[in-house]
Enzyme design. Structure first.
Site, PDB file in Angstrom:
ATOM      1  N   HIS A 259      18.243  34.874  -8.524  1.00  0.00           N
ATOM      2  CA  HIS A 259      17.857  35.935  -9.449  1.00  0.00           C
ATOM      3  C   HIS A 259      17.312  35.428 -10.787  1.00  0.00           C
ATOM      4  CE1 HIS A 259      19.343  38.340  -6.225  1.00  0.00           C
ATOM      5  NE2 HIS A 259      18.447  39.195  -6.656  1.00  0.00           N
TER       6      HIS A 259
ATOM      7  N   ARG B 262      14.970  47.307  -7.922  1.00  0.00           N
ATOM      8  CA  ARG B 262      16.333  46.813  -7.681  1.00  0.00           C
ATOM      9  C   ARG B 262      17.273  47.503  -8.664  1.00  0.00           C
ATOM     10  NH1 ARG B 262      13.372  41.771  -6.791  1.00  0.00           N
ATOM     11  NH2 ARG B 262      14.094  40.757  -4.881  1.00  0.00           N
TER      12      ARG B 262
ATOM     13  N   ARG C 254      15.632  51.274  -4.401  1.00  0.00           N
ATOM     14  CA  ARG C 254      16.657  50.804  -3.473  1.00  0.00           C
ATOM     15  C   ARG C 254      18.044  51.138  -4.011  1.00  0.00           C
ATOM     16  NH1 ARG C 254      16.938  44.496  -2.291  1.00  0.00           N
ATOM     17  NH2 ARG C 254      17.914  44.381  -4.338  1.00  0.00           N
TER      18      ARG C 254
ATOM     19  N   GLU D  82      16.233  43.181   6.696  1.00  0.00           N
ATOM     20  CA  GLU D  82      16.731  41.928   6.099  1.00  0.00           C
ATOM     21  C   GLU D  82      17.587  41.147   7.081  1.00  0.00           C
ATOM     22  OE1 GLU D  82      17.515  42.554   1.498  1.00  0.00           O
ATOM     23  OE2 GLU D  82      18.454  44.131   2.672  1.00  0.00           O
TER      24      GLU D  82
ATOM     25  N   ASN E 152      13.585  37.518   1.588  1.00  0.00           N
ATOM     26  CA  ASN E 152      14.539  36.614   0.920  1.00  0.00           C
ATOM     27  C   ASN E 152      15.811  36.536   1.759  1.00  0.00           C
ATOM     28  OD1 ASN E 152      12.614  36.805  -1.033  1.00  0.00           O
ATOM     29  ND2 ASN E 152      13.795  38.112  -2.403  1.00  0.00           N
ATOM     30  N   ASP E 153      16.280  37.704   2.179  1.00  0.00           N
ATOM     31  CA  ASP E 153      17.473  37.721   3.019  1.00  0.00           C
ATOM     32  C   ASP E 153      17.152  37.484   4.488  1.00  0.00           C
ATOM     33  OD1 ASP E 153      19.753  38.000   1.387  1.00  0.00           O
ATOM     34  OD2 ASP E 153      19.084  40.007   0.851  1.00  0.00           O
TER      35      ASP E 153
ATOM     36  N   ARG F  85      20.266  31.181   0.556  1.00  0.00           N
ATOM     37  CA  ARG F  85      19.044  31.226  -0.241  1.00  0.00           C
ATOM     38  C   ARG F  85      19.190  30.609  -1.634  1.00  0.00           C
ATOM     39  NH1 ARG F  85      18.394  37.707  -1.271  1.00  0.00           N
ATOM     40  NH2 ARG F  85      17.438  37.276  -3.265  1.00  0.00           N
TER      41      ARG F  85
ATOM     42  N   CYS G 118       8.835  43.345   0.688  1.00  0.00           N
ATOM     43  CA  CYS G 118       9.150  43.239  -0.738  1.00  0.00           C
ATOM     44  C   CYS G 118       9.896  41.950  -1.066  1.00  0.00           C
ATOM     45  CB  CYS G 118       9.925  44.458  -1.219  1.00  0.00           C
ATOM     46  SG  CYS G 118      11.493  44.669  -0.373  1.00  0.00           S
TER      47      CYS G 118
HETATM   48  C1  PEP Z   1      15.028  40.461   0.011  1.00  0.00           C
HETATM   49  O1  PEP Z   1      16.116  40.180   0.509  1.00  0.00           O
HETATM   50  O2  PEP Z   1      13.945  39.984   0.414  1.00  0.00           O
HETATM   51  C2  PEP Z   1      14.963  41.387  -1.126  1.00  0.00           C
HETATM   52  C3  PEP Z   1      13.802  41.819  -1.585  1.00  0.00           C
HETATM   53  O3  PEP Z   1      16.137  41.761  -1.712  1.00  0.00           O
HETATM   54  P1  PEP Z   1      16.946  40.863  -2.785  1.00  0.00           P
HETATM   55  O4  PEP Z   1      16.103  39.689  -3.159  1.00  0.00           O
HETATM   56  O5  PEP Z   1      17.253  41.747  -3.937  1.00  0.00           O
HETATM   57  O6  PEP Z   1      18.162  40.488  -1.987  1.00  0.00           O
HETATM   58 MG    MG Z   2      17.834  41.299  -0.057  1.00  0.00          MG
END
Ligand code: PEP
Ligand code: MG
Length: 573
Positions: A190, A297, A333, A432, A455-456, A466, A503
């Protein structure tokens, strides 16, 4: 001495700046008896006054940068600082036991923190962290130890830290800071996402930088490649400044595409959307020509609060975003807390595997009052523009149905209260987990849209954390397994007759654009700074050629082969 250090390029740009080490200076506490209690009392009072003045400045800066809601946290801190009982307890130790001001303050602070930590009420228990924070400031001021203040920095500062929390970044002096460099974290941590939304170059995961660089040393941060040069040569500085100027000129050139759609040479248009963390990010979305928000988010609203935001507080934030975006879609979300995102006022258990644990919708379905408050706020905001509601971390159709039932309860309530909202509001899910990708067609029958959270999806498909820089080389969305999951999700969505966006950060990776476009992705949602680059890439593509490219890469065995094939394709354009 000249040194080169490599890290992960987390937010683009090139800068030449001066190192500023964000590290705690050690406090020295006099634990002996003191003769002059009056002088200690003076020290204590001066420390308190200085702390209050600093908190007022931080409060004002936060209000200007992030709004009154977030600034209000510091009002609570000032009230705690001025608690007279707390002050009297310290004075007693100074006068009766002849302790130094700092030692007496430390004793009373520890006692109170321990007392808070042992309380039943999770909200009060979480106040311990606030009291520690305030007490720390007071101790530093009482002993005249300099406090590392991120809000007031010299020009051209590169902030170097082990990591930066959201509250650290909230305080950063954005006028004088030119880059972030951290020791830990990966591209999708983050801190990295925050740096991109602040449009600040960042290199993360450098492992040892704090021990490699001294305060004030000149450094080049090349956040395009992840390379950092400490004490560079004159030629290196000249080269870096030229690269910086080119990056700036390219950015300006891209601005020509602000009002163009992302339409390929053969006329296929996709969405070029942006991700945000709150209302203050909307300006960046509009300045970068995004034609929608593909991910809001909302957990930052929860994280920057001292308690669960009320329905009205949430409504105000969502409405502000929706109104600023006019008729453009805003995908909001529901709270995705857990994993690497904690809530100070919520009793989230310590878990061995937080990313596999009580996270996101799992928390919300176990505590439906949280989801209900959020749904009501979202529905109310839907009366002011184009809202799409999105659920994170789905693994089963039961979760979707339970959420929809709750949404319908909220709709019925609002209707009976005479509140106007979008009765056809779309409910979608994030893809995800492999569980959704494998069975995308079936999920598509239950929802209105998908958005792939790479990302997930990457971490869950590859079983690679990650945020863990030790294995960051394994965290690769070009791994053929991840690409297969993405392709399955897109095909399943279209078979089920719904649209699908992405996303996760992969949506903003220009090397991936030809294959994602060829697979049929309908919209790309990314950090606002990546929007124009992706538009430019799409404008130069031909859908049929990209489809053929997808066929070739999906038959390949390794991520490196796939990347090489895409590079070859790009060169041929
Ligand atoms: C993801 O997991 O790709 C996502 C966009 O959510 P976050 O990065 O907030 O987990
Ligand atoms: Mg995610």
């Amino acid at each position: 001495m000249r040194k080169v250090i490599n890290g992960i390029d987390a937010s683009p740009g090139v800068v030449v700046g001066k190192a500023f080490l964000y590290e705690e200076i050690k406090l020295v506490i006099n634990k002996g008896k003191v003769a002059d209690s009056k002088a200690e009392e003076e020290k204590l009072l001066k420390g308190r006054t200085a702390s209050k003045e600093q908190l007022l400045v931080i409060r004002e800066m936060t209000a200007n940068k992030l709004g009154e809601g977030k600034a209000a946290i510091f009002d609570g801190h000032i009230t705690m600082l001025e608690d007279e009982d707390f002050f009297d307890d310290i004075l007693d130790l100074i006068q009766d036991d002849k302790l130094s001001a700092e030692y007496a303050l430390e004793q009373v602070l520890d006692e109170n923190c321990e007392m808070l930590a042992n309380l039943e009420d999770p909200y009060l228990r979480e106040r311990e962290a606030d009291l520690r924070d305030i007490g720390r400031r007071w101790l530093f001021n009482t002993t005249k130890t300099p406090i590392v203040d991120l809000g007031n920095l010299p020009p051209e500062t590169v902030i170097i830290a082990n990591d930066l929390t959201p509250s650290d970044t909230a305080q950063v002096d954005l006028v004088n800071t030119v880059a972030f460099v951290t020791q830990i974290g990966g591209k999708t941590a983050h801190t990295s996402i925050m740096a991109r939304s602040l449009e600040l170059p960042a290199v993360v995961g450098t492992k040892t930088i704090l021990s490699e660089v001294k305060k004030g040393e000149t450094m080049i941060v090349d956040a395009m490649t992840g390379e950092i040069i400490i004490n560079p040569t004159v030629e290196e500085i000249t080269k870096a400044l030229a690269k910086k100027a080119k990056y700036k000129a390219d950015k300006e050139e891209l601005k020509k595409l602000l009002h163009k759609t992302a339409t390929s040479k053969d006329g296929v248009t996709v969405g070029a959307w942006a991700n945000i963390g709150g209302p203050t990010d909307v300006a960046g979305v509009l300045n970068n020509g995004a034609d929608g928000i593909g991910l809001y988010r909302t957990e930052f609203l929860f994280m920057n609060s001292t308690d669960f935001p009320t329905e009205d507080e949430q409504f105000a934030a969502y409405k502000e975003v929706v109104e600023k975006m006019g008729k453009l879609p805003v995908t909001i979300r529901t709270m995705d807390i857990g994993g690497d995102k904690a809530l100070s006022y919520m009793d989230l258990p310590e878990e061995e595997n937080p990313f596999l644990g009580w996270r996101a919708l799992r928390v919300c379905l176990d505590r439906p009052e949280i989801l209900k408050t959020q749904f009501r706020a979202l529905l109310r905001a839907s009366g002011f523009g184009y809202v799409k509601i999105m659920l994170p971390m789905i693994i089963s159709i039961e979760e979707v149905r339970k959420s929809r039932e709750l949404l319908e309860v909220c709709m019925a309530e609002l209707k009976s209260e005479g509140v106007i909202f979008d009765e056809k509001v779309q409910l979608g899910i994030m893809v995800e987990t492999p569980a959704v990708a494998f069975r995308a067609k079936y999920f598509a029958k239950e929802v209105d849209f998908f958005s792939i959270g790479t990302n997930d999806l990457t971490q869950y498909t590859l079983a690679v954390d990650r945020g863990n820089e030790k294995i960051s080389a394994l965290y690769d969305s070009f791994n053929p397994g991840v690409l297969a999951a993405i392709k399955m999700a897109i095909e399943g969505a279209h078979e089920g007759g719904i649209s699908i966006s992405m996303c996760g950060e992969f949506a903003g990776d220009e090397l991936a654009t030809p294959i994602l476009f060829g697979m049929g992705l309908d919209a790309f949602s990314m950090s606002a700074i990546s929007v124009l680059g992706i538009k430019k890439t799409i404008i130069n593509l031909d859908k049929k050629e990209c489809e053929a490219l997808v066929e070739r890469v999906m038959a390949m065995s390794t991520a490196d082969e796939i990347r090489a094939e895409i590079r070859k394709f790009n060169e041929s354009l």
